[in-house]
Design a protein around this motif. Structure first.
Motif, PDB file in Angstrom:
ATOM      1  N   VAL A  96       0.840  -1.202   0.000  1.00  0.00           N
ATOM      2  CA  VAL A  96       0.000   0.000   0.000  1.00  0.00           C
ATOM      3  C   VAL A  96       0.873   1.249   0.000  1.00  0.00           C
ATOM      4  CG1 VAL A  96      -1.759   1.285   1.267  1.00  0.00           C
ATOM      5  CG2 VAL A  96      -1.863  -1.197   1.183  1.00  0.00           C
ATOM      6  N   LEU A  97       1.888   1.264   0.845  1.00  0.00           N
ATOM      7  CA  LEU A  97       2.796   2.410   0.897  1.00  0.00           C
ATOM      8  C   LEU A  97       3.520   2.587  -0.433  1.00  0.00           C
ATOM      9  CD1 LEU A  97       4.287   1.845   4.458  1.00  0.00           C
ATOM     10  CD2 LEU A  97       2.620   3.575   3.782  1.00  0.00           C
ATOM     11  N   GLY A 102       4.784   5.606  -4.671  1.00  0.00           N
ATOM     12  CA  GLY A 102       5.187   5.495  -6.078  1.00  0.00           C
ATOM     13  C   GLY A 102       4.463   6.487  -6.964  1.00  0.00           C
ATOM     14  N   ALA A 103       3.164   6.673  -6.715  1.00  0.00           N
ATOM     15  CA  ALA A 103       2.412   7.643  -7.507  1.00  0.00           C
ATOM     16  C   ALA A 103       2.910   9.064  -7.256  1.00  0.00           C
ATOM     17  CB  ALA A 103       0.927   7.540  -7.167  1.00  0.00           C
ATOM     18  N   VAL A 104       3.210   9.372  -5.993  1.00  0.00           N
ATOM     19  CA  VAL A 104       3.711  10.719  -5.678  1.00  0.00           C
ATOM     20  C   VAL A 104       5.064  10.965  -6.334  1.00  0.00           C
ATOM     21  CG1 VAL A 104       4.462  12.225  -3.792  1.00  0.00           C
ATOM     22  CG2 VAL A 104       2.409  10.824  -3.525  1.00  0.00           C
ATOM     23  N   LEU A 105       5.941   9.967  -6.285  1.00  0.00           N
ATOM     24  CA  LEU A 105       7.258  10.114  -6.909  1.00  0.00           C
ATOM     25  C   LEU A 105       7.156  10.228  -8.423  1.00  0.00           C
ATOM     26  CD1 LEU A 105       9.351   7.575  -4.778  1.00  0.00           C
ATOM     27  CD2 LEU A 105       9.384  10.080  -4.654  1.00  0.00           C
ATOM     28  N   ALA A 107       4.795  11.592 -10.075  1.00  0.00           N
ATOM     29  CA  ALA A 107       4.284  12.915 -10.430  1.00  0.00           C
ATOM     30  C   ALA A 107       5.296  14.012 -10.151  1.00  0.00           C
ATOM     31  CB  ALA A 107       2.990  13.189  -9.659  1.00  0.00           C
ATOM     32  N   HIS A 108       5.920  13.988  -8.968  1.00  0.00           N
ATOM     33  CA  HIS A 108       6.741  15.119  -8.541  1.00  0.00           C
ATOM     34  C   HIS A 108       8.224  14.961  -8.849  1.00  0.00           C
ATOM     35  CE1 HIS A 108       3.437  17.153  -6.481  1.00  0.00           C
ATOM     36  NE2 HIS A 108       3.085  15.973  -5.988  1.00  0.00           N
ATOM     37  N   VAL A 109       8.670  13.743  -9.102  1.00  0.00           N
ATOM     38  CA  VAL A 109      10.079  13.528  -9.426  1.00  0.00           C
ATOM     39  C   VAL A 109      10.256  13.221 -10.910  1.00  0.00           C
ATOM     40  CG1 VAL A 109      12.124  12.117  -8.966  1.00  0.00           C
ATOM     41  CG2 VAL A 109      10.593  12.739  -7.088  1.00  0.00           C
ATOM     42  N   ALA A 110       9.448  12.298 -11.415  1.00  0.00           N
ATOM     43  CA  ALA A 110       9.573  11.933 -12.824  1.00  0.00           C
ATOM     44  C   ALA A 110       8.741  12.814 -13.746  1.00  0.00           C
ATOM     45  CB  ALA A 110       9.183  10.471 -13.028  1.00  0.00           C
ATOM     46  N   GLY A 111       7.840  13.618 -13.171  1.00  0.00           N
ATOM     47  CA  GLY A 111       7.024  14.506 -13.993  1.00  0.00           C
ATOM     48  C   GLY A 111       5.983  13.794 -14.832  1.00  0.00           C
ATOM     49  N   PHE A 112       5.515  12.627 -14.387  1.00  0.00           N
ATOM     50  CA  PHE A 112       4.526  11.864 -15.141  1.00  0.00           C
ATOM     51  C   PHE A 112       3.148  12.462 -14.910  1.00  0.00           C
ATOM     52  CE2 PHE A 112       1.778   7.918 -15.248  1.00  0.00           C
ATOM     53  CZ  PHE A 112       1.712   7.877 -16.627  1.00  0.00           C
ATOM     54  N   SER A 113       2.506  12.949 -15.962  1.00  0.00           N
ATOM     55  CA  SER A 113       1.229  13.649 -15.818  1.00  0.00           C
ATOM     56  C   SER A 113       0.062  12.707 -15.528  1.00  0.00           C
ATOM     57  CB  SER A 113       0.929  14.451 -17.092  1.00  0.00           C
ATOM     58  OG  SER A 113       0.838  13.584 -18.220  1.00  0.00           O
ATOM     59  N   GLY A 114       0.253  11.434 -15.789  1.00  0.00           N
ATOM     60  CA  GLY A 114      -0.844  10.489 -15.578  1.00  0.00           C
ATOM     61  C   GLY A 114      -0.775   9.775 -14.245  1.00  0.00           C
ATOM     62  N   ALA A 115      -0.058  10.346 -13.271  1.00  0.00           N
ATOM     63  CA  ALA A 115       0.098   9.665 -11.978  1.00  0.00           C
ATOM     64  C   ALA A 115      -1.234   9.528 -11.246  1.00  0.00           C
ATOM     65  CB  ALA A 115       1.110  10.418 -11.105  1.00  0.00           C
ATOM     66  N   LEU A 174      -5.084  10.366   0.502  1.00  0.00           N
ATOM     67  CA  LEU A 174      -4.128  11.445   0.749  1.00  0.00           C
ATOM     68  C   LEU A 174      -3.116  11.546  -0.388  1.00  0.00           C
ATOM     69  CD1 LEU A 174      -3.000  13.598   2.655  1.00  0.00           C
ATOM     70  CD2 LEU A 174      -1.645  11.805   3.765  1.00  0.00           C
ATOM     71  N   ALA A 175      -2.656  10.399  -0.889  1.00  0.00           N
ATOM     72  CA  ALA A 175      -1.728  10.422  -2.018  1.00  0.00           C
ATOM     73  C   ALA A 175      -2.380  11.067  -3.238  1.00  0.00           C
ATOM     74  CB  ALA A 175      -1.275   8.998  -2.348  1.00  0.00           C
ATOM     75  N   GLY A 176      -3.656  10.758  -3.476  1.00  0.00           N
ATOM     76  CA  GLY A 176      -4.353  11.372  -4.605  1.00  0.00           C
ATOM     77  C   GLY A 176      -4.503  12.876  -4.456  1.00  0.00           C
ATOM     78  N   LEU A 177      -4.670  13.356  -3.219  1.00  0.00           N
ATOM     79  CA  LEU A 177      -4.846  14.789  -2.991  1.00  0.00           C
ATOM     80  C   LEU A 177      -3.582  15.589  -3.286  1.00  0.00           C
ATOM     81  CD1 LEU A 177      -6.971  14.740   0.298  1.00  0.00           C
ATOM     82  CD2 LEU A 177      -7.737  15.429  -1.982  1.00  0.00           C
ATOM     83  N   VAL A 178      -2.403  14.991  -3.071  1.00  0.00           N
ATOM     84  CA  VAL A 178      -1.153  15.729  -3.298  1.00  0.00           C
ATOM     85  C   VAL A 178      -0.650  15.582  -4.723  1.00  0.00           C
ATOM     86  CG1 VAL A 178      -0.517  15.468  -0.878  1.00  0.00           C
ATOM     87  CG2 VAL A 178       0.320  13.815  -2.543  1.00  0.00           C
ATOM     88  N   LEU A 179      -1.355  14.813  -5.546  1.00  0.00           N
ATOM     89  CA  LEU A 179      -0.950  14.668  -6.939  1.00  0.00           C
ATOM     90  C   LEU A 179      -1.555  15.787  -7.786  1.00  0.00           C
ATOM     91  CD1 LEU A 179      -1.370  10.813  -7.470  1.00  0.00           C
ATOM     92  CD2 LEU A 179       0.753  12.080  -7.149  1.00  0.00           C
ATOM     93  N   PRO A 180      -0.809  16.269  -8.770  1.00  0.00           N
ATOM     94  CA  PRO A 180      -1.394  17.266  -9.673  1.00  0.00           C
ATOM     95  C   PRO A 180      -2.555  16.684 -10.454  1.00  0.00           C
ATOM     96  CG  PRO A 180       0.721  16.469 -10.508  1.00  0.00           C
ATOM     97  CD  PRO A 180       0.577  15.920  -9.123  1.00  0.00           C
TER      98      PRO A 180
END
Length: 282
Positions: A96-97, A102-105, A107-115, A174-180
């Motif tokens: 789960v973690l 992984g989704a946060v990374l 989006a914010h590190v790899a710049g993947f727009s579909g996170a 919470l992970a979804g809320l911090v994703l663009p």
């Protein structure tokens, strides 16, 4: 069963082993709350041929379990903690973690727009997988012992399901809320589908077994959501995945449909609750 007491004929059949399993489980459940009937059943069992053997076994167990006078009595594990523990140990909680971080990374590190669309596509099957991994011989070293008690069956499955949901829902939301958000469904749009898939897996588990039912529901969801997006010829997977999720979880009408499906699955689960009395018992 308030006001009801077991008749002598029922107790006699229970003591000699001739009572059908369903009636025996019902009587055992009643004994949890009725000291009077529990005493009568205990006396009837002691009067049988097996009574002397049971008394010897009881004395041996008590002798082995009694600590030496200088030793402090061992701490007792709360029943709820014992019942819920398999739901949060093993590989499921790190998984789960991993999904959330992984989704946060991405989006914010790899710049993947579909996170976010990817997280929303995977999130509904996470609690389904958690339920499958928290119940059964593969998850609980004391499964045979737990399955033989009156508190086993659906009550135990629901306890562990509640723990799985309590852990996964806040983390993934919470992970979804911090994703663009490039548009599409909101971060909490997956909650009703996730609840519905979990209840559907529990309802189907009475027919197929819990692990098979979770594979059917979780695998069906992933195929329905991911396959069309991955098959797009232009390579715009993120955009097509977002459009696919909008169709499946977006909008009040769609969410209402998921709520109705969740209610139907809950009714089916209640109707099939006795199927869990024997699920993976042997």
């Amino acid at each position: 069963m308030t006001g009801w007491h077991a008749p002598e004929t029922l107790i006699a059949r229970y003591a000699d082993g001739s009572l059908p399993d369903a009636d025996a489980w019902s009587l055992e459940k009643h004994l949890e709350f009725c000291a009077s009937c529990a005493g009568r059943v205990s006396g009837a069992v002691r009067a049988t041929a097996a009574g002397a053997v049971l008394a010897d076994v009881r004395d041996a167990v008590l002798a082995a379990a009694t600590p030496a006078p200088a030793e402090a009595p061992p701490p007792r594990t709360p029943r709820l903690l014992w019942a819920a523990a398999p739901a949060v140990r093993g590989a499921w909680l790190p998984a789960v973690l991993l999904v959330a971080l992984g989704a946060v990374l991405l989006a914010h590190v790899a710049g993947f727009s579909g996170a976010r669309p990817l997280l929303l596509a995977v999130a509904p099957v996470v609690p389904v997988a958690g339920v499958a991994l928290s119940y059964g011989r593969h998850a609980d070293p004391l499964h045979e012992l737990a399955a033989s008690t009156p508190s086993a069956g659906l009550r135990l499955v629901l306890t562990r399901t509640a723990v799985v949901l309590a852990v996964s829902l806040p983390l993934l939301t919470l992970a979804g809320l911090v994703l663009p958000s490039p548009g599409g469904p909101g971060a909490a749009a997956w909650l009703l589908p996730g609840l519905t898939l979990t209840l559907a897996a529990l309802a189907l588990g009475g027919w197929l077994g819990l692990r098979t039912a979770t594979a059917v529901t979780g695998g069906g969801w992933l195929c329905a959501v991911l396959a069309p997006a991955l098959a797009t010829p232009d390579g715009a997977v993120a955009r097509h995945l977002s459009d696919q999720l909008s169709a499946y979880v977006g909008g009040a009408a769609t969410q209402g449909g998921w709520a109705a499906a969740a209610a139907l699955c809950a009714v089916l689960l209640a109707a099939r609750r006795t199927a869990y009395d024997r699920l993976e018992r042997f």
